[in-house]
Scaffold this motif. Structure first.
Motif, mmCIF file in Angstrom:
data_model
loop_
_atom_site.group_PDB
_atom_site.id
_atom_site.type_symbol
_atom_site.label_atom_id
_atom_site.label_comp_id
_atom_site.label_asym_id
_atom_site.label_seq_id
_atom_site.Cartn_x
_atom_site.Cartn_y
_atom_site.Cartn_z
ATOM 1 N N GLY A 3 22.099 16.378 -13.286
ATOM 2 C CA GLY A 3 21.984 16.933 -11.821
ATOM 3 C C GLY A 3 22.223 16.112 -10.627
ATOM 4 N N ALA A 4 22.433 16.802 -9.593
ATOM 5 C CA ALA A 4 22.419 16.309 -8.195
ATOM 6 C C ALA A 4 21.342 15.291 -8.105
ATOM 7 N N GLY A 5 21.583 14.037 -7.477
ATOM 8 C CA GLY A 5 20.489 13.210 -7.139
ATOM 9 C C GLY A 5 20.382 12.239 -8.183
ATOM 10 N N GLU A 6 21.030 12.461 -9.541
ATOM 11 C CA GLU A 6 20.435 11.532 -10.641
ATOM 12 C C GLU A 6 21.312 10.135 -10.072
ATOM 13 N N VAL A 7 20.798 9.091 -10.612
ATOM 14 C CA VAL A 7 21.435 7.720 -10.181
ATOM 15 C C VAL A 7 22.062 7.282 -11.655
ATOM 16 N N TRP A 8 23.295 7.143 -11.828
ATOM 17 C CA TRP A 8 23.922 6.539 -12.991
ATOM 18 C C TRP A 8 24.452 5.064 -12.837
ATOM 19 N N ARG A 9 24.314 4.101 -13.668
ATOM 20 C CA ARG A 9 24.373 2.809 -13.381
ATOM 21 C C ARG A 9 25.622 2.293 -14.049
ATOM 22 N N LEU A 10 26.553 1.450 -13.539
ATOM 23 C CA LEU A 10 27.663 0.805 -14.099
ATOM 24 C C LEU A 10 27.154 -0.656 -14.287
ATOM 25 N N LEU A 11 27.253 -1.074 -15.753
ATOM 26 C CA LEU A 11 26.712 -2.334 -16.074
ATOM 27 C C LEU A 11 27.908 -3.183 -16.694
ATOM 28 N N GLY A 12 27.654 -4.471 -16.335
ATOM 29 C CA GLY A 12 28.393 -5.415 -17.003
ATOM 30 C C GLY A 12 27.510 -6.309 -17.851
ATOM 31 N N GLN A 13 28.036 -7.281 -18.515
ATOM 32 C CA GLN A 13 27.214 -8.418 -19.077
ATOM 33 C C GLN A 13 26.140 -8.957 -18.302
ATOM 34 N N ASP A 14 26.725 -9.290 -17.293
ATOM 35 C CA ASP A 14 25.628 -10.035 -16.143
ATOM 36 C C ASP A 14 24.861 -9.084 -15.550
ATOM 37 N N GLY A 15 24.662 -7.761 -15.632
ATOM 38 C CA GLY A 15 23.886 -6.935 -14.878
ATOM 39 C C GLY A 15 24.684 -5.642 -14.083
ATOM 40 N N LEU A 16 24.034 -5.413 -12.996
ATOM 41 C CA LEU A 16 24.449 -4.262 -12.136
ATOM 42 C C LEU A 16 25.863 -4.515 -11.514
ATOM 43 N N GLY A 80 19.498 6.233 -20.282
ATOM 44 C CA GLY A 80 20.148 5.360 -21.010
ATOM 45 C C GLY A 80 21.530 5.281 -21.195
ATOM 46 N N PRO A 81 22.152 4.320 -21.680
ATOM 47 C CA PRO A 81 23.661 3.956 -22.054
ATOM 48 C C PRO A 81 24.184 5.501 -22.558
ATOM 49 N N VAL A 82 25.381 5.896 -22.204
ATOM 50 C CA VAL A 82 26.196 6.756 -23.041
ATOM 51 C C VAL A 82 27.321 5.777 -23.647
ATOM 52 N N ALA A 83 27.721 6.699 -24.815
ATOM 53 C CA ALA A 83 28.771 5.893 -25.792
ATOM 54 C C ALA A 83 29.918 6.094 -25.224
ATOM 55 N N GLU A 84 30.250 6.917 -24.407
ATOM 56 C CA GLU A 84 31.611 6.910 -23.944
ATOM 57 C C GLU A 84 31.935 7.472 -22.653
ATOM 58 N N PHE A 85 32.691 7.006 -21.738
ATOM 59 C CA PHE A 85 33.052 7.572 -20.604
ATOM 60 C C PHE A 85 34.568 7.272 -19.964
ATOM 61 N N LEU A 86 34.846 8.325 -19.115
ATOM 62 C CA LEU A 86 36.083 7.926 -17.947
ATOM 63 C C LEU A 86 35.207 8.136 -16.584
#
Length: 104
Positions: A3-16, A80-86
């Protein structure tokens, strides 16, 4: 679906790398405002290339670029993390689709 307002995070090995605040979507895609973390500077050229290849419909090269993204970055839903994304990022806008299981 998320839903709207949710925050998704793109992460690398060293963090955000950045955060996406979901504003809406058109199933199966979600879209929102992208807030880049300082670490995004390293990845921006790759996302620029991914978007250009998508627009040019250069799918063989696009697959190589998306593989590099997936091998180095992860996308995390609020739960938490998702398995796959585009994921496409252009300026402060992002749109993406995801799946709990890897895409076939």
């Amino acid at each position: 679906m998320s839903g709207a307002g949710e925050v998704w995070r793109l992460l690398g090995q060293d963090g955000l790398i950045g955060e996406i605040v979901v504003e809406g979507g058109d199933f199966p895609w979600l879209s929102g405002r992208f807030a880049a973390a300082p670490a995004f500077a390293e990845w921006k050229p790759l996302f620029d290339r991914e978007l250009a290849l998508t627009e040019a419909e250069e799918w063989d090269e696009w697959e190589a670029v998306t593989a590099e993204i997936h091998n180095n970055l992860s996308l995390a839903a609020p739960g938490g993390p998702v398995a796959e994304f585009l994921l496409h990022i252009e300026g402060d806008r992002a749109w993406f689709r995801w799946n709990a299981e890897p895409f076939e």
